[in-house]
Write an enzyme that holds these catalytic residues in place. Structure first.
Site, PDB file in Angstrom:
ATOM      1  N   ARG A 121     -22.092  79.174-107.436  1.00 45.56           N
ATOM      2  CA  ARG A 121     -23.044  79.192-108.075  1.00 45.56           C
ATOM      3  C   ARG A 121     -25.169  79.036-107.284  1.00 45.56           C
ATOM      4  NH1 ARG A 121     -24.499  76.082-113.359  1.00 45.56           N
ATOM      5  NH2 ARG A 121     -25.059  74.602-113.245  1.00 45.56           N
TER       6      ARG A 121
ATOM      7  N   ASP B 191     -13.780  68.210-108.121  1.00 53.99           N
ATOM      8  CA  ASP B 191     -14.729  67.481-108.414  1.00 53.99           C
ATOM      9  C   ASP B 191     -14.426  66.164-107.307  1.00 53.99           C
ATOM     10  OD1 ASP B 191     -16.268  65.664-109.927  1.00 53.99           O
ATOM     11  OD2 ASP B 191     -14.499  64.767-111.133  1.00 53.99           O
ATOM     12  N   VAL B 192     -15.716  66.870-106.670  1.00 51.70           N
ATOM     13  CA  VAL B 192     -16.321  66.166-105.170  1.00 51.70           C
ATOM     14  C   VAL B 192     -16.262  64.186-105.583  1.00 51.70           C
ATOM     15  CG1 VAL B 192     -17.709  67.269-104.823  1.00 51.70           C
ATOM     16  CG2 VAL B 192     -19.070  66.332-105.315  1.00 51.70           C
TER      17      VAL B 192
ATOM     18  N   SER C 241     -32.854  67.517 -99.124  1.00 51.03           N
ATOM     19  CA  SER C 241     -33.710  68.108 -99.937  1.00 51.03           C
ATOM     20  C   SER C 241     -34.586  67.900 -99.331  1.00 51.03           C
ATOM     21  CB  SER C 241     -33.704  68.439-101.790  1.00 51.03           C
ATOM     22  OG  SER C 241     -34.734  68.148-102.120  1.00 51.03           O
TER      23      SER C 241
ATOM     24  N   TYR D  72     -32.472  61.986-107.760  1.00 44.88           N
ATOM     25  CA  TYR D  72     -32.590  62.312-106.803  1.00 44.88           C
ATOM     26  C   TYR D  72     -32.369  62.123-105.948  1.00 44.88           C
ATOM     27  CZ  TYR D  72     -32.051  66.980-106.002  1.00 44.88           C
ATOM     28  OH  TYR D  72     -31.798  68.536-105.174  1.00 44.88           O
TER      29      TYR D  72
ATOM     30  N   ALA E 226     -34.065  59.678-103.804  1.00 40.86           N
ATOM     31  CA  ALA E 226     -33.087  58.553-103.423  1.00 40.86           C
ATOM     32  C   ALA E 226     -31.769  59.146-102.966  1.00 40.86           C
ATOM     33  CB  ALA E 226     -33.208  57.990-104.289  1.00 40.86           C
TER      34      ALA E 226
ATOM     35  N   LYS F 104     -30.479  62.214-102.294  1.00 39.21           N
ATOM     36  CA  LYS F 104     -30.788  63.253-101.225  1.00 39.21           C
ATOM     37  C   LYS F 104     -31.476  62.419 -99.662  1.00 39.21           C
ATOM     38  CE  LYS F 104     -29.857  66.511-103.112  1.00 39.21           C
ATOM     39  NZ  LYS F 104     -28.424  67.790-102.219  1.00 39.21           N
TER      40      LYS F 104
ATOM     41  N   ILE G 241     -35.660  76.694-105.081  1.00 41.55           N
ATOM     42  CA  ILE G 241     -35.326  77.663-105.008  1.00 41.55           C
ATOM     43  C   ILE G 241     -35.192  77.499-106.958  1.00 41.55           C
ATOM     44  CG2 ILE G 241     -32.858  78.930-104.832  1.00 41.55           C
ATOM     45  CD1 ILE G 241     -34.354  76.548-102.273  1.00 41.55           C
TER      46      ILE G 241
END
Ligand code: NAD
Length: 263
Positions: A16, A63-64, A142, A155, A157, A159, A188
């Site tokens: 998605r 699952d990464v 990002s 988040y 940190a 990225k 987005i």
């Protein structure tokens, strides 16, 4: 003729959001697809759209954050598709808590999925790329990794780490003819915005409206082109970096953000 005819691309988090946009743009350029995601039901819906474009597609539950899952998933993808040419590390999460409320779980989750997840999936794919002396890796970072912010530090940190990991991977793998680049998407409107603060599913929640207002405000005040970005925008940038048009580009992080960040 598409730019990715006869190529096969695996997209993590491809069920998605941005992942779906990436999957469809790569398929539009002629690539066959592997969608690797936790959400296999949603992934099957995206897979049906790929088939409508005339491309072949495999859905793999992955699952990464789990070594066994990434190794098995990549083996399954290789067995079913006969090889991989492109890896897009897109799966990502946001912290549940914001600002100084962020807790250790938020830090661990952002690190495990957004950063270490990229390393884990890459480790499973790289031997195959090295054997072929060819491959393209595109990591989804990002603009949050370009600059600090008071809202979602774990988040941001993670990225920033993705941009750094991309540079290291590019240097390590360049001699093997493997290009590694990152994309820094801007804003987005996807489910990730809902996950911050753990918002409910429905559209009527007042907090969701507040969040959308905040989102629109950033576009209005910070975005040079004054419009939000779309999953298709990100997909088109990925398709370029995954194609031979970008054969001499590696170690770069490309902002696709309507001009919010200019370095
Ligand atoms: N939406 C934005 O504004 C924005 C901006 C910049 C960067 N990004 C990045 O784009 C990527 C996609 O985000 P999105 O906005 O589409 O969010 P999303 O929540 O809609 O999609 C994320 C996808 O990743 C999958 N995923 C999450 N954890 C996983 C795991 N452990 N293993 C496998 N799959 C997992 C989810 O199931 C989902 O399909 C993320 O890396 C995100 O950080 C998004």
């Amino acid at each position: 003729m598409g730019r990715l005819d006869r190529k096969t691309a695996l997209v993590t988090g491809g069920a998605r959001g941005l992942g779906r946009g990436i999957v469809l743009e790569l398929a539009n350029e002629g690539a066959d697809i592997v969608i690797a995601d936790l959400l296999t039901d949603v992934a099957e819906q995206t897979a049906a759209e790929v088939r409508q474009l005339g491309r072949q597609v495999t859905v793999v539950r992955m699952d990464v954050t789990d070594t066994r899952s990434t190794q098995t998933g990549i083996q399954q993808a290789l067995a079913e598709r006969g090889g991989l040419d492109i890896l897009v590390n897109n799966a990502g999460v946001a912290p549940v808590h914001t600002g100084t409320e962020a807790d250790e779980e938020d830090w661990d989750r952002c690190y495990e999925v957004n950063l270490k997840g990229i390393w884990k999936v890459s480790q499973a794919v790289i031997p195959h790329f090295v054997e072929r002396r060819a491959g393209k890796i595109v990591n989804i970072a990002s603009i949050a990794g370009r600059r600090g912010g008071a809202w979602i530090a774990p988040y941001n940190a993670s990225k920033a780490g993705v941009i750094s990991l991309t540079q290291s991977q590019a240097r390590e793998l360049g001699p093997q003819n493997i290009n590694v680049n990152a994309i820094c998407p801007g804003l987005i409107w996807t489910d990730i915005w809902r996950a911050i603060g753990g918002m409910p599913e429905g559209e009527d929640d007042p907090v969701l409206h507040e969040r959308r207002t905040y989102f629109d405000k950033i576009i209005e005040t910070s975005c040079t082109l004054q419009r939000e970005q779309t999953p298709e925008d990100i997909g088109k940038a990925v398709a370029f970096l995954a194609s031979d048009d970008a054969r001499n580009i590696t170690g770069q992080a490309l902002n696709v953000d309507g001009g919010i960040v200019m370095n």
